[in-house]
Design a protein around this motif. Structure first.
Motif, PDB file in Angstrom:
ATOM      1  N   CYS A 143       0.807  -1.218   0.000  1.00 59.63           N
ATOM      2  CA  CYS A 143       0.000   0.000   0.000  1.00 59.63           C
ATOM      3  C   CYS A 143       0.845   1.275   0.000  1.00 59.63           C
ATOM      4  N   ILE A 144       0.182   2.347  -0.349  1.00 59.67           N
ATOM      5  CA  ILE A 144       0.660   3.721  -0.203  1.00 59.67           C
ATOM      6  C   ILE A 144      -0.365   4.400   0.695  1.00 59.67           C
ATOM      7  N   ILE A 145       0.060   5.291   1.578  1.00 60.36           N
ATOM      8  CA  ILE A 145      -0.887   5.978   2.464  1.00 60.36           C
ATOM      9  C   ILE A 145      -1.030   7.434   2.042  1.00 60.36           C
ATOM     10  N   GLU A 146      -2.279   7.880   1.911  1.00 57.19           N
ATOM     11  CA  GLU A 146      -2.543   9.296   1.679  1.00 57.19           C
ATOM     12  C   GLU A 146      -2.931   9.926   3.016  1.00 57.19           C
ATOM     13  N   ALA A 147      -2.133  10.873   3.456  1.00 54.51           N
ATOM     14  CA  ALA A 147      -2.342  11.486   4.774  1.00 54.51           C
ATOM     15  C   ALA A 147      -3.298  12.672   4.670  1.00 54.51           C
ATOM     16  N   SER A 148      -4.577  12.357   4.460  1.00 51.49           N
ATOM     17  CA  SER A 148      -5.616  13.393   4.362  1.00 51.49           C
ATOM     18  C   SER A 148      -6.131  13.712   5.766  1.00 51.49           C
ATOM     19  N   ILE A 149      -5.270  14.248   6.580  1.00 47.72           N
ATOM     20  CA  ILE A 149      -5.540  14.323   8.028  1.00 47.72           C
ATOM     21  C   ILE A 149      -6.034  15.682   8.512  1.00 47.72           C
ATOM     22  N   MET A 150      -6.211  16.635   7.608  1.00 46.33           N
ATOM     23  CA  MET A 150      -6.643  17.957   8.034  1.00 46.33           C
ATOM     24  C   MET A 150      -8.164  18.067   8.070  1.00 46.33           C
ATOM     25  N   PRO A 151      -8.722  18.616   9.156  1.00 45.23           N
ATOM     26  CA  PRO A 151     -10.175  18.829   9.203  1.00 45.23           C
ATOM     27  C   PRO A 151     -10.580  19.889   8.188  1.00 45.23           C
ATOM     28  N   PHE A 152     -11.839  19.847   7.760  1.00 43.31           N
ATOM     29  CA  PHE A 152     -12.293  20.720   6.682  1.00 43.31           C
ATOM     30  C   PHE A 152     -12.077  22.197   6.999  1.00 43.31           C
ATOM     31  N   GLU A 153     -12.174  22.575   8.274  1.00 44.03           N
ATOM     32  CA  GLU A 153     -12.006  23.985   8.628  1.00 44.03           C
ATOM     33  C   GLU A 153     -10.574  24.479   8.425  1.00 44.03           C
ATOM     34  N   ARG A 154      -9.636  23.556   8.261  1.00 41.42           N
ATOM     35  CA  ARG A 154      -8.245  23.948   8.010  1.00 41.42           C
ATOM     36  C   ARG A 154      -7.931  24.047   6.522  1.00 41.42           C
TER      37      ARG A 154
END
Length: 230
Positions: A143-154
């Protein structure tokens, strides 16, 4: 599952730090502008509502004509495969036949048949993902990991040292390539910091690239020139 070698995965694991671009809409001129600016890989979408742009992407049958055009550009291709609805097994095979190398979904939307396809998995973390979720994703073979870790307000805000530390924590917690999407208003200087933190690639989306061929070329070329200068 054993995956064949692919150009994008090879670039990630070699330390090349390839610039990938997520298309704001399915527009061949937009894709060409990204490649002209130096992008290495392109990511498209299926069965999804894209929060950053408000764009809705259709089914495989609806989007296939564009994918066939895109395949003619000869670059590595990735696909965000969907949300509640994802491609069937036969549609995943058709994507592989077109030359797509990997697929991306949030881990909550992963379905078993997706992991049986020839496309390498690129599961996305979310802002609420827990450490055990990260460990479970990293255990997926190849696998490859996509770090989509920011909340929408950011979204659309500047990357801070705290943000960089969070990305670094993800990188250090796993032994697989981690890519960082531009949920934040990433700059070319940020890409240098992310590379130093061990991130394998930036994934530039509409927040950085805009949604015209002109803005796309300008933004991507700024990143690639800055990276080439290091």
């Amino acid at each position: 599952m054993t995956y064949s070698s692919s150009r994008f995965h090879a670039a990630l694991t070699s330390g090349a730090f390839p610039v990938a671009v997520s298309l704001a809409r399915h527009d061949l001129d937009l894709a060409k502008a990204a490649l002209d600016g130096g992008a290495f890989a392109l990511k498209t979408h299926l069965n999804a509502y894209h929060r950053a742009t408000g764009t809705t992407f259709g089914t495989f049958a609806q989007e296939r004509p564009f994918f066939e055009e895109l395949a003619g550009l000869g670059c590595p291709l990735l696909v965000m495969a969907g949300q509640e609805t994802v491609p069937t097994a036969s549609e995943m095979n058709a994507l592989a036949d077109l030359g797509f190398e990997g697929f991306n979904v949030y881990i909550d939307h992963m379905q078993p048949h997706l992991l049986q396809s020839r496309l390498r998995p690129m599961p996305a973390l979310s802002s609420t993902s827990m450490p055990e979720t990260l460990a479970g994703i990293a255990a997926l073979p190849g696998c490859i990991i996509e770090a989509s870790i920011m909340p929408f307000e950011r979204y659309r805000t500047a990357m801070t040292e705290t943000d960089l530390a969070r990305y670094t924590e993800v990188v250090k917690a796993v032994d697989v390539p981690v890519i960082v999407p531009s949920q934040l208003a990433l700059t070319p200087a940020d890409s240098i910091a992310l590379r130093a933190a061990g991130v394998a690639a930036p994934l530039l989306g509409a927040i950085v690239t805009g949604d015209t061929p002109q803005s796309m070329f300008s933004a991507v070329s700024q990143f690639t020139r800055r990276l080439e200068a290091v």
